[in-house]
Design a protein around this motif. Structure first.
Motif, PDB file in Angstrom:
ATOM      1  N   ALA A   1       0.850  -1.189   0.000  1.00 25.38           N
ATOM      2  CA  ALA A   1       0.000   0.000   0.000  1.00 25.38           C
ATOM      3  C   ALA A   1       0.887   1.241   0.000  1.00 25.38           C
ATOM      4  CB  ALA A   1      -0.906  -0.009   1.223  1.00 25.38           C
ATOM      5  N   LEU A   2       0.260   2.385  -0.219  1.00 28.19           N
ATOM      6  CA  LEU A   2       0.949   3.675  -0.158  1.00 28.19           C
ATOM      7  C   LEU A   2       0.269   4.547   0.888  1.00 28.19           C
ATOM      8  CD1 LEU A   2       1.392   4.602  -3.939  1.00 28.19           C
ATOM      9  CD2 LEU A   2       3.179   3.894  -2.356  1.00 28.19           C
ATOM     10  N   LEU A   3       1.057   5.086   1.820  1.00 26.32           N
ATOM     11  CA  LEU A   3       0.559   6.083   2.756  1.00 26.32           C
ATOM     12  C   LEU A   3       0.829   7.452   2.152  1.00 26.32           C
ATOM     13  CD1 LEU A   3       1.757   4.758   6.211  1.00 26.32           C
ATOM     14  CD2 LEU A   3      -0.590   4.898   5.382  1.00 26.32           C
ATOM     15  N   LEU A   4      -0.217   8.255   2.043  1.00 31.83           N
ATOM     16  CA  LEU A   4      -0.093   9.590   1.474  1.00 31.83           C
ATOM     17  C   LEU A   4      -0.246  10.618   2.594  1.00 31.83           C
ATOM     18  CD1 LEU A   4      -2.350   9.138  -1.696  1.00 31.83           C
ATOM     19  CD2 LEU A   4       0.075   8.628  -1.423  1.00 31.83           C
ATOM     20  N   PRO A   5       0.665  11.581   2.670  1.00 32.57           N
ATOM     21  CA  PRO A   5       0.595  12.568   3.748  1.00 32.57           C
ATOM     22  C   PRO A   5      -0.557  13.556   3.539  1.00 32.57           C
ATOM     23  CG  PRO A   5       2.295  13.184   2.194  1.00 32.57           C
ATOM     24  CD  PRO A   5       1.780  11.832   1.756  1.00 32.57           C
ATOM     25  N   ALA A   6      -0.938  14.223   4.607  1.00 31.12           N
ATOM     26  CA  ALA A   6      -1.950  15.276   4.530  1.00 31.12           C
ATOM     27  C   ALA A   6      -1.402  16.426   3.678  1.00 31.12           C
ATOM     28  CB  ALA A   6      -2.288  15.779   5.925  1.00 31.12           C
ATOM     29  N   ILE A   7      -2.300  17.112   2.990  1.00 31.70           N
ATOM     30  CA  ILE A   7      -1.925  18.285   2.200  1.00 31.70           C
ATOM     31  C   ILE A   7      -2.720  19.453   2.758  1.00 31.70           C
ATOM     32  CG2 ILE A   7      -1.781  19.311  -0.095  1.00 31.70           C
ATOM     33  CD1 ILE A   7      -1.830  16.460  -1.231  1.00 31.70           C
ATOM     34  N   ALA A   8      -2.061  20.251   3.576  1.00 34.60           N
ATOM     35  CA  ALA A   8      -2.735  21.325   4.307  1.00 34.60           C
ATOM     36  C   ALA A   8      -3.342  22.374   3.376  1.00 34.60           C
ATOM     37  CB  ALA A   8      -1.764  21.984   5.276  1.00 34.60           C
ATOM     38  N   ASN A   9      -2.615  22.793   2.336  1.00 35.81           N
ATOM     39  CA  ASN A   9      -3.134  23.863   1.472  1.00 35.81           C
ATOM     40  C   ASN A   9      -4.316  23.424   0.619  1.00 35.81           C
ATOM     41  OD1 ASN A   9      -1.612  22.268  -0.230  1.00 35.81           O
ATOM     42  ND2 ASN A   9      -0.640  23.973  -1.297  1.00 35.81           N
ATOM     43  N   ASN A  10      -4.554  22.120   0.476  1.00 33.73           N
ATOM     44  CA  ASN A  10      -5.727  21.606  -0.243  1.00 33.73           C
ATOM     45  C   ASN A  10      -6.759  21.011   0.706  1.00 33.73           C
ATOM     46  OD1 ASN A  10      -4.638  22.373  -2.647  1.00 33.73           O
ATOM     47  ND2 ASN A  10      -4.171  20.325  -3.380  1.00 33.73           N
ATOM     48  N   ASN A  11      -6.512  21.119   2.010  1.00 30.90           N
ATOM     49  CA  ASN A  11      -7.425  20.599   3.028  1.00 30.90           C
ATOM     50  C   ASN A  11      -7.647  19.087   2.912  1.00 30.90           C
ATOM     51  OD1 ASN A  11      -8.387  21.865   5.239  1.00 30.90           O
ATOM     52  ND2 ASN A  11     -10.334  22.471   4.336  1.00 30.90           N
ATOM     53  N   ARG A  12      -6.620  18.349   2.535  1.00 31.98           N
ATOM     54  CA  ARG A  12      -6.722  16.895   2.400  1.00 31.98           C
ATOM     55  C   ARG A  12      -6.058  16.215   3.596  1.00 31.98           C
ATOM     56  NH1 ARG A  12      -5.144  15.447  -3.831  1.00 31.98           N
ATOM     57  NH2 ARG A  12      -6.722  16.728  -4.811  1.00 31.98           N
ATOM     58  N   PRO A  13      -6.739  15.277   4.227  1.00 30.92           N
ATOM     59  CA  PRO A  13      -6.133  14.543   5.343  1.00 30.92           C
ATOM     60  C   PRO A  13      -5.181  13.465   4.831  1.00 30.92           C
ATOM     61  CG  PRO A  13      -8.327  13.706   4.904  1.00 30.92           C
ATOM     62  CD  PRO A  13      -8.115  14.876   3.966  1.00 30.92           C
ATOM     63  N   SER A  14      -4.427  12.863   5.729  1.00 28.76           N
ATOM     64  CA  SER A  14      -3.593  11.710   5.373  1.00 28.76           C
ATOM     65  C   SER A  14      -4.503  10.582   4.897  1.00 28.76           C
ATOM     66  CB  SER A  14      -2.799  11.224   6.585  1.00 28.76           C
ATOM     67  OG  SER A  14      -1.927  12.218   7.026  1.00 28.76           O
ATOM     68  N   THR A  15      -4.044   9.862   3.871  1.00 30.06           N
ATOM     69  CA  THR A  15      -4.839   8.753   3.330  1.00 30.06           C
ATOM     70  C   THR A  15      -3.933   7.566   3.043  1.00 30.06           C
ATOM     71  OG1 THR A  15      -4.613   9.567   1.054  1.00 30.06           O
ATOM     72  CG2 THR A  15      -6.586  10.262   2.268  1.00 30.06           C
ATOM     73  N   ILE A  16      -4.567   6.440   2.738  1.00 32.91           N
ATOM     74  CA  ILE A  16      -3.837   5.231   2.358  1.00 32.91           C
ATOM     75  C   ILE A  16      -4.449   4.689   1.074  1.00 32.91           C
ATOM     76  CG2 ILE A  16      -5.266   3.744   3.848  1.00 32.91           C
ATOM     77  CD1 ILE A  16      -2.666   2.047   4.295  1.00 32.91           C
ATOM     78  N   LEU A  17      -3.582   4.298   0.127  1.00 36.79           N
ATOM     79  CA  LEU A  17      -4.003   3.662  -1.127  1.00 36.79           C
ATOM     80  C   LEU A  17      -3.830   2.162  -0.964  1.00 36.79           C
ATOM     81  CD1 LEU A  17      -2.328   5.862  -3.890  1.00 36.79           C
ATOM     82  CD2 LEU A  17      -4.717   5.853  -3.205  1.00 36.79           C
ATOM     83  N   LEU A  18      -4.895   1.414  -1.246  1.00 32.54           N
ATOM     84  CA  LEU A  18      -4.913  -0.032  -1.061  1.00 32.54           C
ATOM     85  C   LEU A  18      -5.383  -0.732  -2.335  1.00 32.54           C
ATOM     86  CD1 LEU A  18      -6.735   0.195   2.351  1.00 32.54           C
ATOM     87  CD2 LEU A  18      -4.404  -0.622   2.053  1.00 32.54           C
ATOM     88  N   PRO A  19      -5.048  -2.015  -2.478  1.00 29.98           N
ATOM     89  CA  PRO A  19      -5.560  -2.755  -3.634  1.00 29.98           C
ATOM     90  C   PRO A  19      -7.088  -2.754  -3.630  1.00 29.98           C
ATOM     91  CG  PRO A  19      -3.891  -4.020  -2.481  1.00 29.98           C
ATOM     92  CD  PRO A  19      -4.197  -2.836  -1.628  1.00 29.98           C
ATOM     93  N   ALA A  20      -7.691  -2.672  -4.803  1.00 29.61           N
ATOM     94  CA  ALA A  20      -9.152  -2.643  -4.922  1.00 29.61           C
ATOM     95  C   ALA A  20      -9.775  -3.931  -4.402  1.00 29.61           C
ATOM     96  CB  ALA A  20      -9.544  -2.432  -6.386  1.00 29.61           C
ATOM     97  N   LYS A  21     -10.930  -3.793  -3.814  1.00 30.98           N
ATOM     98  CA  LYS A  21     -11.796  -4.897  -3.379  1.00 30.98           C
ATOM     99  C   LYS A  21     -11.257  -5.707  -2.206  1.00 30.98           C
ATOM    100  CE  LYS A  21     -13.639  -5.140  -7.961  1.00 30.98           C
ATOM    101  NZ  LYS A  21     -13.253  -5.502  -9.263  1.00 30.98           N
ATOM    102  N   GLU A  22     -10.188  -5.287  -1.579  1.00 30.72           N
ATOM    103  CA  GLU A  22      -9.621  -6.050  -0.468  1.00 30.72           C
ATOM    104  C   GLU A  22      -9.978  -5.477   0.897  1.00 30.72           C
ATOM    105  OE1 GLU A  22      -7.875  -8.890  -0.712  1.00 30.72           O
ATOM    106  OE2 GLU A  22      -7.962  -8.885  -2.897  1.00 30.72           O
TER     107      GLU A  22
END
Length: 176
Positions: free
Chosen positions: A88-109
């Protein structure tokens, strides 16, 4: 071989003179290497939003930026009696776009409200998947909450300089 045509804080347009491009589809995750003296191994993580064929100029691709960098990790569902480990990929928060930290995972799992163990280097953390941000046939992207009691080192403290090999190895797993 792509060139930047246009770039903003939320995305960019790439163009190639090639008449055919590798097997890419809208909705797929891409890593775009941006040569930079400070972050030599920095990859922007994005999602392909559109393609356009230009008779004389070649093919252009619109990419929405999901994160300026990522941390490659291994994950496993915590409460399930399984030894299945996924990348998986951990994506950091992006303060200037108001996006929280997220995680990318394989579909349907994976699903919302599921606890997963996250392995990175010699560290392990436990997170709870919260709201889905992007769900398609290629990947799932969730916001998450870190369970501090299980963490040896907070996920949010990862180094922003990652090796090219870490990101190269993960694409096949995410696109299965």
């Amino acid at each position: 071989d792509f060139n930047f045509v246009d770039e903003s804080s939320s995305g960019f347009c790439l163009i190639t003179k090639e008449k055919q491009i590798p097997m890419l589809q809208t909705g797929e995750i891409v890593g775009v290497h941006i040569p930079d003296a400070e972050y030599q191994h920095q990859w922007r993580i994005g999602i392909i939003r559109w393609f356009k064929y230009h008779i004389q100029d070649g093919i252009s691709i619109g990419v929405e930026i999901l994160a300026p960098n990522a941390l490659t990790v291994a994950v496993r569902v915590a409460q399930k009696d399984t030894k299945d480990i996924h990348r998986a990929l951990l994506l950091p928060a992006i303060a200037n776009n108001n996006r929280p930290s997220t995680i990318l995972l394989p579909a349907k799992e994976f699903n919302s409200q599921v606890g997963i163990n996250v392995f990175y280097g010699q560290n392990t953390s436990h997170i709870i998947l919260l709201d889905p941000v992007n769900i398609n046939s290629h990947f799932y992207q969730f916001t998450y909450q870190t369970q501090a009691t299980a963490a040896k080192k907070p996920i949010s403290e990862f180094n922003k300089k990652h090796s090219d090999e870490q990101l190269d190895d993960i694409w096949d797993d995410l696109l299965k």
